[in-house]
Design a protein around this motif. Structure first.
Motif, PDB file in Angstrom:
ATOM      1  N   ARG A 199     -38.736   7.204  33.785  1.00 40.32           N
ATOM      2  CA  ARG A 199     -39.753   6.724  34.731  1.00 40.32           C
ATOM      3  C   ARG A 199     -40.972   6.154  34.026  1.00 40.32           C
ATOM      4  N   ARG A 200     -41.281   6.681  32.865  1.00 40.76           N
ATOM      5  CA  ARG A 200     -42.496   6.251  32.181  1.00 40.76           C
ATOM      6  C   ARG A 200     -42.440   4.779  31.747  1.00 40.76           C
ATOM      7  N   SER A 201     -41.217   4.200  31.738  1.00 42.54           N
ATOM      8  CA  SER A 201     -41.089   2.819  31.262  1.00 42.54           C
ATOM      9  C   SER A 201     -41.287   1.788  32.363  1.00 42.54           C
ATOM     10  N   ALA A 202     -41.532   2.207  33.581  1.00 45.93           N
ATOM     11  CA  ALA A 202     -41.653   1.267  34.692  1.00 45.93           C
ATOM     12  C   ALA A 202     -42.939   0.454  34.595  1.00 45.93           C
ATOM     13  N   GLY A 203     -42.811  -0.840  34.878  1.00 43.19           N
ATOM     14  CA  GLY A 203     -43.985  -1.694  34.964  1.00 43.19           C
ATOM     15  C   GLY A 203     -44.595  -1.589  36.347  1.00 43.19           C
ATOM     16  N   ARG A 204     -45.580  -2.411  36.603  1.00 44.28           N
ATOM     17  CA  ARG A 204     -46.265  -2.357  37.900  1.00 44.28           C
ATOM     18  C   ARG A 204     -45.307  -2.622  39.057  1.00 44.28           C
ATOM     19  N   GLY A 205     -44.388  -3.551  38.853  1.00 45.33           N
ATOM     20  CA  GLY A 205     -43.477  -3.905  39.942  1.00 45.33           C
ATOM     21  C   GLY A 205     -42.233  -3.063  40.015  1.00 45.33           C
ATOM     22  N   GLY A 206     -42.080  -2.106  39.112  1.00 40.21           N
ATOM     23  CA  GLY A 206     -40.888  -1.280  39.097  1.00 40.21           C
ATOM     24  C   GLY A 206     -39.902  -1.760  38.041  1.00 40.21           C
ATOM     25  N   HIS A 207     -38.710  -1.182  38.081  1.00 38.63           N
ATOM     26  CA  HIS A 207     -37.667  -1.482  37.110  1.00 38.63           C
ATOM     27  C   HIS A 207     -36.742  -2.583  37.613  1.00 38.63           C
ATOM     28  N   PRO A 208     -36.195  -3.389  36.705  1.00 40.73           N
ATOM     29  CA  PRO A 208     -35.116  -4.286  37.105  1.00 40.73           C
ATOM     30  C   PRO A 208     -33.847  -3.484  37.414  1.00 40.73           C
ATOM     31  N   LEU A 209     -32.910  -4.120  38.069  1.00 39.89           N
ATOM     32  CA  LEU A 209     -31.629  -3.507  38.425  1.00 39.89           C
ATOM     33  C   LEU A 209     -30.503  -4.444  38.008  1.00 39.89           C
ATOM     34  N   VAL A 210     -29.571  -3.913  37.220  1.00 35.35           N
ATOM     35  CA  VAL A 210     -28.384  -4.667  36.817  1.00 35.35           C
ATOM     36  C   VAL A 210     -27.194  -4.144  37.618  1.00 35.35           C
ATOM     37  N   LEU A 211     -26.553  -5.022  38.350  1.00 36.69           N
ATOM     38  CA  LEU A 211     -25.355  -4.689  39.131  1.00 36.69           C
ATOM     39  C   LEU A 211     -24.130  -5.116  38.339  1.00 36.69           C
ATOM     40  N   TRP A 212     -23.279  -4.147  37.965  1.00 34.92           N
ATOM     41  CA  TRP A 212     -22.054  -4.436  37.223  1.00 34.92           C
ATOM     42  C   TRP A 212     -20.863  -4.346  38.181  1.00 34.92           C
ATOM     43  N   LEU A 213     -20.051  -5.413  38.227  1.00 32.30           N
ATOM     44  CA  LEU A 213     -18.865  -5.463  39.081  1.00 32.30           C
ATOM     45  C   LEU A 213     -17.622  -5.492  38.191  1.00 32.30           C
ATOM     46  N   HIS A 214     -16.813  -4.462  38.317  1.00 28.03           N
ATOM     47  CA  HIS A 214     -15.683  -4.231  37.420  1.00 28.03           C
ATOM     48  C   HIS A 214     -14.533  -5.205  37.646  1.00 28.03           C
ATOM     49  N   GLY A 215     -13.568  -5.148  36.747  1.00 26.08           N
ATOM     50  CA  GLY A 215     -12.362  -5.954  36.857  1.00 26.08           C
ATOM     51  C   GLY A 215     -11.327  -5.327  37.768  1.00 26.08           C
ATOM     52  N   GLY A 216     -10.201  -6.021  37.942  1.00 31.90           N
ATOM     53  CA  GLY A 216      -9.177  -5.586  38.888  1.00 31.90           C
ATOM     54  C   GLY A 216      -8.563  -4.239  38.564  1.00 31.90           C
ATOM     55  N   GLY A 217      -8.472  -3.875  37.290  1.00 32.78           N
ATOM     56  CA  GLY A 217      -7.817  -2.630  36.913  1.00 32.78           C
ATOM     57  C   GLY A 217      -8.612  -1.381  37.202  1.00 32.78           C
ATOM     58  N   GLU A 218      -9.895  -1.553  37.545  1.00 30.55           N
ATOM     59  CA  GLU A 218     -10.751  -0.370  37.702  1.00 30.55           C
ATOM     60  C   GLU A 218     -11.015   0.005  39.154  1.00 30.55           C
ATOM     61  N   GLY A 219     -10.373  -0.668  40.084  1.00 31.55           N
ATOM     62  CA  GLY A 219     -10.528  -0.300  41.478  1.00 31.55           C
ATOM     63  C   GLY A 219      -9.730   0.949  41.822  1.00 31.55           C
ATOM     64  N   ALA A 220      -9.900   1.414  43.042  1.00 30.73           N
ATOM     65  CA  ALA A 220      -9.172   2.596  43.500  1.00 30.73           C
ATOM     66  C   ALA A 220      -7.728   2.233  43.849  1.00 30.73           C
ATOM     67  N   SER A 221      -6.910   3.254  43.995  1.00 30.52           N
ATOM     68  CA  SER A 221      -5.550   3.092  44.513  1.00 30.52           C
ATOM     69  C   SER A 221      -5.422   4.036  45.702  1.00 30.52           C
ATOM     70  N   LEU A 222      -5.950   3.587  46.852  1.00 29.39           N
ATOM     71  CA  LEU A 222      -6.044   4.459  48.021  1.00 29.39           C
ATOM     72  C   LEU A 222      -4.693   4.944  48.535  1.00 29.39           C
ATOM     73  N   PRO A 223      -3.609   4.147  48.468  1.00 33.26           N
ATOM     74  CA  PRO A 223      -2.320   4.689  48.914  1.00 33.26           C
ATOM     75  C   PRO A 223      -1.899   5.934  48.144  1.00 33.26           C
ATOM     76  N   ASP A 224      -2.413   6.089  46.924  1.00 33.78           N
ATOM     77  CA  ASP A 224      -2.117   7.279  46.126  1.00 33.78           C
ATOM     78  C   ASP A 224      -3.195   8.349  46.271  1.00 33.78           C
ATOM     79  N   GLY A 225      -4.196   8.085  47.116  1.00 34.22           N
ATOM     80  CA  GLY A 225      -5.306   9.014  47.228  1.00 34.22           C
ATOM     81  C   GLY A 225      -6.145   9.063  45.969  1.00 34.22           C
ATOM     82  N   TYR A 226      -6.171   7.950  45.228  1.00 33.03           N
ATOM     83  CA  TYR A 226      -6.849   7.923  43.934  1.00 33.03           C
ATOM     84  C   TYR A 226      -8.089   7.040  44.022  1.00 33.03           C
TER      85      TYR A 226
END
Length: 422
Positions: A199-226
């Motif tokens: 928290r101590r590193s925040a500037g006046r406007g707050g922290h930036p946010l990096v959104l990482w979107l994974h590749g196809g292999g890292e999604g869930a496998s809901l039919p397997d309950g995974y």
């Protein structure tokens, strides 16, 4: 004569915890003195090619000062077995299961006085990985790991007591970089991991946010309950790179959020977009986020999704970094995943990255085509994906972004991102 006791423990998929199955009467023997059992931790690091177990820490400090001269690479041996957490049908293939001995390269004492067994590991090495790829599902899954330690000779405590451990109990998998990301579930039910800067590193406007979107292999496998909320951080360094001290210094302290798709982003980009947007809103509402410094980065399926997000939410992001992103249909003759009109409409500052030898998402009709149409976009095209002397598949160009390697006219990609404002 070696004392060998096998200890089975399942690292529950997505839970990050281990369940030890112990035998009655097991103990540590020190000159006839019966002591408590010895638990050990699996220490892992996420390499560019995925997470590997690199050492084991034995909780031996309580025995007292151990003579390091009594510890050699012959004192202990290690066997590892890794199996799928999902039942496989006949004919299913899973890559990276193993059942083998792991070489002990060093035995040392850590600062707490616990014994550490360093294990041989390297990019591309068989055995040691924590993930397996199920071909029929196109998914990485967190393997069930069972490590067995055998002690072949005693070590010496306080200069005189000779100790032989007869019961090794497997504990948790520890990866400090991964463990620094907390677990969350959005109101829609989509899971995500979040790194929070000091928290101590925040500037006046707050922290930036990096959104990482994974590749196809890292999604869930809901039919397997995974649906584990784990592989997004263990399959590669995509999200982890932005949480490193170097990145945090460049961004002056950034939140890093990594959602996990319930399937593949490509399956329903328009449907996933508002769910991702909801996660961004939740994080921004609960934390000190500078809404003028939200960045989106994605690889492969996630590269497609990063482009899609900038078409659906043109004013949300300060910059976009699509890596080996999918633009054309993966089916011959199918419609484009991102239309030419959508590409031309993107006004978010965009830096595209790919490798010319990518035979999974060929750069010509995807990355290069997008670069040609997105106004003012930048592009870095590598010939191959090589890092620290190891050549990876051409599709894995996200490795370069995770290492802040792409540069144009002396400006590297993280520094370029950090300068952008919405």
């Amino acid at each position: 004569m070696a004392t060998s006791i096998s200890r089975r423990s399942v690292l529950a998929a997505g839970a990050g915890a281990a369940v030890g199955l112990t035998l009655p009467g097991a103990a540590a023997v020190a000159d006839g003195h019966v002591s408590t059992r010895v638990r050990f931790t699996l220490n892992a690091v996420t390499l560019d090619g995925g997470e590997q177990v690199v050492s084991l820490t034995l909780a031996t400090a309580r025995f007292g000062p151990i003579d390091p001269a009594s510890l050699t690479t012959a004192t202990f041996s290690v066997h590892a077995k890794a199996t799928s957490p999902i039942p496989l049908a006949p004919g299913d293939q899973i890559f990276s299961e193993y059942d083998l001995d792991r070489a002990v390269t060093a035995v040392r004492l850590d600062r707490h006085g616990d014994i550490v067994l360093d294990l041989a590991y390297a990019e591309g090495q068989v055995g040691g990985g924590t993930l397996g790829y199920i071909a029929s599902r196109g998914r990485n899954v967190r393997l069930d790991l069972v490590y067995t330690i055998t002690q072949h000779s005693p070590f010496v405590v306080r200069g005189r007591r000779r100790v032989t451990i007869t019961d090794f109990i497997q504990g948790r998998l520890s990866n400090p970089e991964v463990d620094a990301f907390s677990y969350h579930t959005s109101r829609s039910g989509m899971k995500y991991r979040l790194y929070s800067p000091p928290r101590r590193s925040a500037g006046r406007g707050g922290h930036p946010l990096v959104l990482w979107l994974h590749g196809g292999g890292e999604g869930a496998s809901l039919p397997d309950g995974y649906y584990d909320n784990e592989t997004t951080l263990r399959a590669n360094r995509g999200a982890l790179g932005f949480a490193t001290p170097e990145a945090q210094r460049i961004f002056a302290g950034a939140y890093v959020v990594a959602p996990q798709s319930t399937s593949r982003w490509l399956d329903d980009g328009d449907g996933f977009a508002p769910l991702i947007r909801q996660i961004v809103s939740e994080v921004a509402r609960r934390h000190r986020v500078d809404r003028d410094r939200i960045y989106v980065v994605g690889a492969s399926n996630g590269g497609y999704m990063s482009l899609k997000m900038t078409t659906v939410y043109p004013d949300l992001f300060a910059a976009s970094v699509p890596i080996c992103g999918v633009v054309e249909s993966l089916q011959p003759g199918g419609p484009r995943m991102i239309t030419d009109a959508e590409l031309r409409s993107i006004d978010t500052p965009t830096w595209l990255v790919a490798s010319r030898d990518d035979d999974t998402v060929p750069p010509g009709p995807n990355t290069v085509h997008a670069h040609d149409l997105i106004p003012g976009s930048l592009m870095t095209l590598y010939d191959h994906v090589v890092w620290n002397g190891h050549q990876f598949p051409g599709h894995w160009s996200w490795i370069y972004v995770a290492r802040n390697d792409p540069s144009i006219d002396g400006t590297h990609i993280w520094q370029w991102m950090a300068r952008q404002r919405a």
